[in-house]
Design an enzyme around this catalytic site. Structure first.
Site, short mmCIF file in Angstrom:
data_model
loop_
_atom_site.label_atom_id
_atom_site.label_comp_id
_atom_site.label_asym_id
_atom_site.label_seq_id
_atom_site.Cartn_x
_atom_site.Cartn_y
_atom_site.Cartn_z
N HIS A 26 0.79 -1.23 0.00
CA HIS A 26 0.00 0.00 0.00
C HIS A 26 0.83 1.29 0.00
O HIS A 26 0.32 2.35 -0.36
CB HIS A 26 -0.92 0.01 1.23
N TYR A 68 -14.57 5.75 8.84
CA TYR A 68 -13.57 6.22 7.87
C TYR A 68 -14.02 5.82 6.47
O TYR A 68 -14.26 4.65 6.21
CB TYR A 68 -12.22 5.57 8.19
N THR A 73 -4.96 10.65 -0.51
CA THR A 73 -6.30 10.42 0.02
C THR A 73 -6.64 11.41 1.13
O THR A 73 -5.79 12.08 1.67
CB THR A 73 -6.43 8.99 0.61
#
Length: 772
Positions: free
Chosen positions: A473, A589, A602
């Site tokens: 990630h 979230y 993000t």
């Protein structure tokens, strides 16, 4: 070994008469062609750098400006207003044929024209950056576009009309703005109000006010200073502190997975499917290197930042004791492959030519047919990448820093990507509900040692030809991988294809050197560390409950009849489902993107709002009229959409507070408010999966060509992770994760609550639903 001899360009022996060299012409030919290919890539990068640097200008427009200047001079019209003559006087005196007045006049006009051309490019770029800084269009009602926005859209279209390359807009994208402290704190307090009672809220409000008045102004000044100096005031810190400094295992906690097409299967042959897919991936990489991929555009006119794509291939996360680093190479000509406990190196090129799909199929089939056993410690070696980062860093430094272990590890870490050939079969069978969940579990963690979790992504091929990805990630977010995956699946299905027998098209080159086995010398102490990492990873994997399902009654098409955004509809349904599941609300979230800004990644949308909780409470009470419930739902939906837009336009909450917290740590300032904010658990973490970023095919014409999206592990030990993909007009896929060790959560139970919540909200608007 045969492969070792194939890799040697020359051999020599010492004889009484001297040294006798035996050159391999074929090997030298490949070395020569490889060098030519490298120089071609360098030249292409130089050319692209020039074209990107002058966008929206071009060499043709430069020549046009020069011709206009020279032509006007021919007709005795001085469009330079005396500047050409001034430049001519300033030019150094030449010698020989370059000393003539005509030559000096021409040189002066070229200098003047180049200056005008570059000034024009600068003006156009700054104008485009100014235009792209306007985000008012996002807040206008659908179908009610203002005249100002229409004029804005025309201007943006005109300035970006010339066909752009992938990175053409990078320098024209605006910087991510730093919100005001007062606005961020106001939005934060608003977001936690439904989660706190009056006493708790008053305490939180007091802490926030104290922070805003005493500490925040100093921290904000440093943050604004960084925003002036850095390209993006968030992204570098986010990558380092959220990802690279994490010491917990990447598997489950950070890496995520992506699924294949689930309703069609082009071939059941594992090696053949890999041959096409790997060829398509390297084709994509070549387009990426040459910047031939079109930038993603919102509404078809607003460019998204593309910088995350740079590290898609040839990238590995290298473990460190305190922090990891991302190693990215400009080029890699091989992939590393794992099968049945053995590691292999597969070359992607023969000389300067990319191997054809049928040749790649041959290489993968050779690995599948190889009967050799694993070397001692080799089978579970990759468990080191699934365990703790400190243990892996120490083992790497101790046992993999020299000799054959270093060479073999380099082969894996310097590969374009990692390929796992699994011996199990997985996929989605609509008749077997558990099949999709088992497929997701196999992609998320496998058996804990058949994925190299440090690579930018692992391509996983199951025995039945079904595929998937496990993605690290730190280097990029899910939409970037989604862009690659859409291209690869579309190319595989619609451009490459298969023979009637399921093989890749064409004939294989049987003269290709076989894949090389990687050689290891793993001592018993290292094997014990590998076993320890495996136990840690196995415990983590066994604790994950994953429930994946397809919601069939309706999709995006019927949600729009409720006159709301599909994302808001699903998010409010998740709030209703969670309240029914746990009997309370929690901090939620939802990931949104900030790629309209340069190097944006993000931002968090806090989906649990006062408006959504009011709707949920009214639904649970069951005493309200349908009209009242509809009104509450619309308020909650409008609030959610507004928050999503604010997050996308740089006015979010969490990234600003995160950066303020880091500045406070750098300055040694203690803030109870920031400490509390950063320690609040996200018990419901959600994400929508992007799709159809590139049009490889018409989804209306091929409705069954759908992937099921992907998923991730739960963020909190007593929470849920939910990803969803609104797959076209008629279906939604959900991936729900939790932990067995928590007595409060159950992924399947929560999934059933999600189903019912979607149906109940649809019933409010009397939306007709399909059977199933």
């Amino acid at each position: 070994m045969a492969e070792a001899h194939q890799a040697v360009a020359f051999q020599f022996t010492v004889t009484p008469d001297g040294v006798d060299f035996r050159l391999s012409r074929e090997a030298l030919k490949h070395i020569y062609l490889s060098g030519i290919n490298s120089w071609k890539k360098r030249l292409i990068r130089i050319k692209n750098g020039i074209l990107r640097g002058v966008y929206p200008g071009s060499p043709t427009s430069w020549l046009v400006v020069i011709m206009a200047t020279v032509g006007s001079s021919y007709y005795n019209v001085d469009i330079s207003m005396g500047l050409v003559c001034y430049i001519q006087r300033c030019l150094p005196e030449g010698c020989g044929p370059y000393r003539t007045p005509q030559t000096q006049a021409l040189a002066s006009m070229v200098v003047f024209s180049t200056g005008v051309w570059m000034l024009g490019i600068f003006f156009f770029r700054q104008t485009l950056k100014l235009l792209l800084s306007y985000h008012g269009w996002m807040f206008e009602m659908h179908g009610r576009t203002s005249h100002f926005t229409k004029v804005w859209a025309i201007c943006v279209r005109l300035l970006s009309s010339r066909r752009p390359m992938l990175y053409s807009f990078q320098t024209s994208l605006p910087k991510l703005p730093v919100p005001s402290v007062s606005a961020t704190i106001q939005r934060y307090l608003e977001s936690v109000r439904p989660l706190l009672n009056d006493e708790e809220y008053c305490r939180k409000e007091k802490l926030a006010k104290e922070f805003q008045e005493k500490i925040a102004p100093r921290l904000q000044k440093y943050l604004i200073l960084k925003s002036w100096w850095a390209t993006n005031y968030v992204s570098d810190w986010w990558e380092e502190y959220i990802y690279l400094r994490g010491r917990t295992p990447l598997m489950v906690n950070s890496n995520y997975y992506v699924m294949d097409f689930v309703f069609i299967r082009n071939t059941d042959m594992q090696a053949a499917r890999l041959g096409n897919i790997v060829h398509a991936m390297i084709t994509y990489r070549r387009k990426l290197d040459r910047e031939q991929i079109k930038p993603v555009m919102a509404l078809g006119i607003v460019p998204m930042c593309s910088y995350q794509m740079e590290r898609m291939f040839n990238t590995t996360r290298i473990p460190g004791k305190e922090t990891d680093v991302l190693q990215h190479l400009s080029e890699s000509r091989h992939v590393a492959v794992y099968h049945r406990g053995r590691f292999f190196k597969v070359w992607l090129y023969e000389g300067s030519s990319l191997l054809k799909p049928r040749d790649l199929e041959l290489q993968f089939q050779r690995i599948l047919d190889d009967p050799s056993p694993p070397q001692p410690g080799e089978e579970r070696l990759a468990a080191l990448t699934a365990g703790g980062r400190v243990e892996w860093a120490q083992a790497r430094q101790t046992y993999f820093s020299s000799g054959k272990n270093r060479a073999a590890l380099d082969t894996i870490e310097r590969a374009a990507f990692f390929v796992a050939l699994d011996e199990e079969s997985h996929g989605y069978d609509p008749e077997d509900e558990a099949s999709l969940s088992l497929y997701g579990k196999a992609l998320l963690h496998g058996n804990c040692y058949n994925r190299w979790f440090d690579k930018s992504f692992t391509l996983i091929a199951f025995k039945n030809g079904q595929l998937g990805l496990n993605t690290e990630h730190a280097w990029a977010d899910a939409p970037i991988v989604g862009h690659l995956w859409e291209f690869v699946l579309g190319t595989d299905t619609f451009h490459l294809g298969y023979s009637e027998t399921g093989h890749c098209l064409g004939k294989p080159n049987l003269m290709l050197a076989p894949p090389q086995r990687l050689q290891w010398d793993i001592p018993e102490k290292c094997q014990a560390i590998i076993e320890s990492s495996y136990k840690v990873a196995k415990a983590l994997a066994d604790d994950v409950e994953l429930y994946c399902f397809q919601f069939l009654p309706f999709g995006k098409g019927l949600i729009k009849k409720c006159r709301t955004s599909p994302d808001a509809f699903v998010q409010i349904a998740l709030q209703l489902a969670h309240f029914r599941d746990r009997g309370k609300f929690c901090l939620t979230y939802e990931a949104s993107m900030t790629r309209m800004f340069r190097e944006g990644r993000t931002e968090t949308v806090r989906s649990c709002t006062s408006e959504s909780t009011a709707f949920v409470k009214a639904m649970v009470e069951g005493t309200h009229k349908k009209a009242d419930l509809q009104n509450l739902f619309r308020k909650a939906s409008e609030k959610h959409q507004n928050m999503y837009r604010l997050a996308m336009t740089g006015a979010g909450i969490d990234r600003h507070l995160f950066c303020l917290y880091l500045v406070s740590k750098y300055l040694g300032v203690n803030s109870p408010f920031l400490a509390e904010v950063l320690s609040e658990p996200w018990r419901l973490s959600t994400s929508q999966i992007a799709q159809f970023q590139i049009r490889m095919f018409d989804p209306n014409k091929y409705p069954n060509h759908l992937g099921a999206g992907g998923g991730f592990g739960p963020v909190a030990d007593d929470g849920y992770g939910v990803s969803y993909m609104i797959a076209g007009e008629n279906t939604i896929f959900f991936h729900v994760s939790s932990k067995f060790s928590s007595s409060e959560t159950n992924a399947q139970r929560f999934g059933n609550h999600i189903r019912q919540a979607l149906l109940d909200i649809a019933d409010l608007f009397q939306v007709p639903k399909a059977d199933g």
